[in-house]
Design a protein around this motif. Structure first.
Motif, PDB file in Angstrom:
ATOM      1  N   GLN A 180       0.535  -1.160  -0.639  1.00  0.00           N
ATOM      2  CA  GLN A 180      -0.249  -0.073  -0.166  1.00  0.00           C
ATOM      3  C   GLN A 180       0.951   0.941  -0.179  1.00  0.00           C
ATOM      4  O   GLN A 180       0.441   2.262  -0.565  1.00  0.00           O
ATOM      5  N   GLU A 237      -8.304  -0.238  10.756  1.00  0.00           N
ATOM      6  CA  GLU A 237      -8.732  -0.304   9.743  1.00  0.00           C
ATOM      7  C   GLU A 237     -10.412   0.199  10.056  1.00  0.00           C
ATOM      8  O   GLU A 237      -9.548   0.662   8.132  1.00  0.00           O
ATOM      9  N   GLU A 249      -8.587   3.539   8.633  1.00  0.00           N
ATOM     10  CA  GLU A 249      -7.749   3.445   6.727  1.00  0.00           C
ATOM     11  C   GLU A 249      -9.302   3.705   5.952  1.00  0.00           C
ATOM     12  O   GLU A 249      -9.229   4.170   4.860  1.00  0.00           O
ATOM     13  N   GLU A 260      -8.093  -3.286   2.727  1.00  0.00           N
ATOM     14  CA  GLU A 260      -9.009  -2.636   4.230  1.00  0.00           C
ATOM     15  C   GLU A 260     -10.102  -2.874   4.439  1.00  0.00           C
ATOM     16  O   GLU A 260     -10.115  -3.351   5.512  1.00  0.00           O
TER      17      GLU A 260
HETATM   18 FE   LIG Z   1      -4.671  -1.557   6.550  1.00  0.00          FE
END
Ligand SMILES: [Fe+2]
Length: 159
Positions: free
Chosen positions: A24, A79, A82, A112
């Motif tokens: 990422q 998460e 994100e 994610e």
């Molecule tokens: Fe993540």
């Protein structure tokens, strides 16, 4: 989190997502290159707070099973954060006519979301039940374990 998790599936899940996160970062570099902008480091108080809270929780829990449940709760807080950020970036990139950038960032957004879903699955399928069962087996530790789970749950965004 990889080191602290005692469930094999959870440990593997954390390890996999760590690898994904490295990919990422490469995608972010790609996005900056496409935008012809030099990336700069910046402080993010929100994610720092989520990480501080996770470390605090981990330090307060002795029981391995309850710790696994708390690790999932803490990871999902990350998460979810994100997901909000990448979701916004994808929407803005599209709006600004940068579908090329939106496409790159959307790959990360999908990862994610998939990670969040996977964590929910592990928690619901076994970890939460195992953590709760631990409390019942050790009545002397019920109050402590309950408190640990409450502390862990406080890190979960109310969605
Ligand atoms: Fe993540």
């Amino acid at each position: 989190m990889v080191e602290k998790a005692s469930d094999a599936e959870l440990k593997k899940g954390f390890r996999t997502h760590l690898k994904q996160t490295r990919g990422q970062i490469k995608r972010l570099d790609q996005a900056f290159k496409r935008l012809k902008v030099k990336p700069e480091g910046t402080k993010c108080p929100a994610i720092d707070g989520i990480i501080d809270e996770a470390n605090e929780i981990v330090g307060e829990i002795d029981d391995k099973m309850v710790l696994n449940a708390a690790l999932i709760a803490a990871a999902q807080a990350v998460e979810h954060y994100e997901i909000t950020r990448y979701g916004t970036l994808v929407a803005w990139a599209k709006l600004l006519g940068r579908n090329d950038v939106a496409k790159v960032l959307n790959m990360t957004l999908k990862e994610e979301k998939a990670t969040d879903k996977k964590l929910t699955g592990i928690a619901k399928r076994k970890i939460n039940r195992k953590a709760a069962a631990r409390q019942r087996k050790r009545p002397d530790a019920v109050e402590r374990a309950e408190n640990s789970m409450l502390v862990a749950a406080s890190g979960i965004p109310a969605v």
